[in-house]
Write a protein that holds these residues in place. Structure first.
Motif, PDB file in Angstrom:
ATOM      1  N   ARG A  61       0.860  -1.173   0.000  1.00  9.19           N
ATOM      2  CA  ARG A  61       0.000   0.000   0.000  1.00  9.19           C
ATOM      3  C   ARG A  61       0.898   1.225   0.000  1.00  9.19           C
ATOM      4  NH1 ARG A  61      -2.090  -3.920   3.216  1.00  9.19           N
ATOM      5  NH2 ARG A  61      -4.197  -4.563   2.731  1.00  9.19           N
ATOM      6  N   LYS A  62       0.613   2.169  -0.889  1.00  6.83           N
ATOM      7  CA  LYS A  62       1.457   3.358  -1.008  1.00  6.83           C
ATOM      8  C   LYS A  62       0.627   4.613  -0.813  1.00  6.83           C
ATOM      9  CE  LYS A  62       4.550   1.150  -4.296  1.00  6.83           C
ATOM     10  NZ  LYS A  62       5.083   1.163  -5.659  1.00  6.83           N
ATOM     11  N   GLY A  63       1.305   5.649  -0.366  1.00  2.75           N
ATOM     12  CA  GLY A  63       0.642   6.935  -0.193  1.00  2.75           C
ATOM     13  C   GLY A  63       0.606   7.343   1.261  1.00  2.75           C
ATOM     14  N   PRO A  64       0.177   8.586   1.499  1.00  6.86           N
ATOM     15  CA  PRO A  64       0.107   9.076   2.878  1.00  6.86           C
ATOM     16  C   PRO A  64      -0.987   8.363   3.669  1.00  6.86           C
ATOM     17  CG  PRO A  64      -0.752  10.715   1.342  1.00  6.86           C
ATOM     18  CD  PRO A  64      -0.213   9.589   0.523  1.00  6.86           C
ATOM     19  N   ALA A  65      -0.679   8.055   4.904  1.00  5.45           N
ATOM     20  CA  ALA A  65      -1.623   7.342   5.773  1.00  5.45           C
ATOM     21  C   ALA A  65      -2.833   8.211   6.105  1.00  5.45           C
ATOM     22  CB  ALA A  65      -0.930   6.898   7.053  1.00  5.45           C
ATOM     23  N   CYS A  66      -3.916   7.543   6.420  1.00  3.38           N
ATOM     24  CA  CYS A  66      -5.169   8.181   6.815  1.00  3.38           C
ATOM     25  C   CYS A  66      -5.402   7.867   8.296  1.00  3.38           C
ATOM     26  CB  CYS A  66      -6.308   7.632   5.960  1.00  3.38           C
ATOM     27  SG  CYS A  66      -7.940   8.279   6.352  1.00  3.38           S
ATOM     28  N   LYS A  67      -5.796   8.859   9.064  1.00  5.45           N
ATOM     29  CA  LYS A  67      -6.135   8.646  10.477  1.00  5.45           C
ATOM     30  C   LYS A  67      -7.544   8.066  10.525  1.00  5.45           C
ATOM     31  CE  LYS A  67      -2.455  10.622  12.152  1.00  5.45           C
ATOM     32  NZ  LYS A  67      -1.411   9.868  12.758  1.00  5.45           N
ATOM     33  N   VAL A  68      -7.687   6.882  11.074  1.00  2.81           N
ATOM     34  CA  VAL A  68      -8.975   6.196  11.142  1.00  2.81           C
ATOM     35  C   VAL A  68      -9.361   6.003  12.597  1.00  2.81           C
ATOM     36  CG1 VAL A  68     -10.291   4.170  10.444  1.00  2.81           C
ATOM     37  CG2 VAL A  68      -8.455   5.005   8.967  1.00  2.81           C
ATOM     38  N   ALA A  69     -10.514   6.557  12.976  1.00  2.91           N
ATOM     39  CA  ALA A  69     -11.026   6.427  14.342  1.00  2.91           C
ATOM     40  C   ALA A  69     -12.274   5.555  14.309  1.00  2.91           C
ATOM     41  CB  ALA A  69     -11.351   7.798  14.908  1.00  2.91           C
ATOM     42  N   PHE A  70     -12.339   4.586  15.198  1.00  2.01           N
ATOM     43  CA  PHE A  70     -13.489   3.699  15.294  1.00  2.01           C
ATOM     44  C   PHE A  70     -14.328   4.093  16.494  1.00  2.01           C
ATOM     45  CE2 PHE A  70     -10.670   1.300  12.657  1.00  2.01           C
ATOM     46  CZ  PHE A  70     -11.496   0.571  11.829  1.00  2.01           C
ATOM     47  N   GLU A  71     -15.641   4.092  16.305  1.00  2.00           N
ATOM     48  CA  GLU A  71     -16.585   4.381  17.373  1.00  2.00           C
ATOM     49  C   GLU A  71     -17.659   3.299  17.353  1.00  2.00           C
ATOM     50  OE1 GLU A  71     -19.854   7.777  18.659  1.00  2.00           O
ATOM     51  OE2 GLU A  71     -18.588   8.098  16.917  1.00  2.00           O
ATOM     52  N   ILE A  72     -17.985   2.776  18.522  1.00  9.37           N
ATOM     53  CA  ILE A  72     -19.053   1.782  18.638  1.00  9.37           C
ATOM     54  C   ILE A  72     -20.250   2.500  19.216  1.00  9.37           C
ATOM     55  CG2 ILE A  72     -19.743  -0.449  19.560  1.00  9.37           C
ATOM     56  CD1 ILE A  72     -17.226  -0.543  17.765  1.00  9.37           C
ATOM     57  N   ASP A  73     -21.306   2.602  18.431  1.00  9.13           N
ATOM     58  CA  ASP A  73     -22.522   3.276  18.866  1.00  9.13           C
ATOM     59  C   ASP A  73     -23.210   2.399  19.904  1.00  9.13           C
ATOM     60  OD1 ASP A  73     -24.557   5.142  18.991  1.00  9.13           O
ATOM     61  OD2 ASP A  73     -25.621   4.320  17.270  1.00  9.13           O
TER      62      ASP A  73
END
Length: 132
Positions: A61-73
């Motif tokens: 996988r190439k490219g700038p990383a993405c900040k991923v936040a998980f939330e459980i409703d």
């Protein structure tokens, strides 16, 4: 400056904080996706009940990383990315490279969400999972 000023400032700060959090909560509550997973970015894609092949998991996988936040409703859950434990939501704030990732969110033995998440380049992404 009167004695009431600190109390007024505190009340104003609290109102602003609650107001800023309300749209995120409203968006999570408005999530009506049949799979129970909602994404905050239109560039991201969720494919429920799908998994990547071994070859796809090994893809670079190439490219700038993405900040991923998980939330459980309505609760908490363990987040697994590409078969490995990544953290506990809502505290699981990950940095994922763009591309497809196998995602599984569990509450104990119960699987809340399972599928493939396509992560966009850079930016940030909020993943909301409905609990049961």
């Amino acid at each position: 400056m009167s004695l009431r000023t600190p109390a007024v400032l505190t009340a104003l700060a609290l109102a602003l904080a609650l107001g800023a959090a309300a749209p995120a909560r409203a968006a999570a509550a408005a999530c009506s996706d049949a799979s129970g997973v909602c994404l905050s970015d239109d560039k991201a894609k969720w494919e429920p009940d799908v998994s990547l092949s071994t070859k796809q998991l090994k893809a670079k996988r190439k490219g700038p990383a993405c900040k991923v936040a998980f939330e459980i409703d309505g609760g908490r859950g363990s987040v697994f990315v590409n078969g490995r434990y990544a953290g506990t939501a809502p505290d699981a704030n990950l940095s994922l490279l763009p591309g497809k990732h196998d995602i599984q969110v569990r509450d104990g033995q119960k699987i809340l969400a399972e599928g493939v998440l396509t992560v966009p380049k850079a930016g940030s992404l909020q993943v909301t999972v409905r609990h049961g």
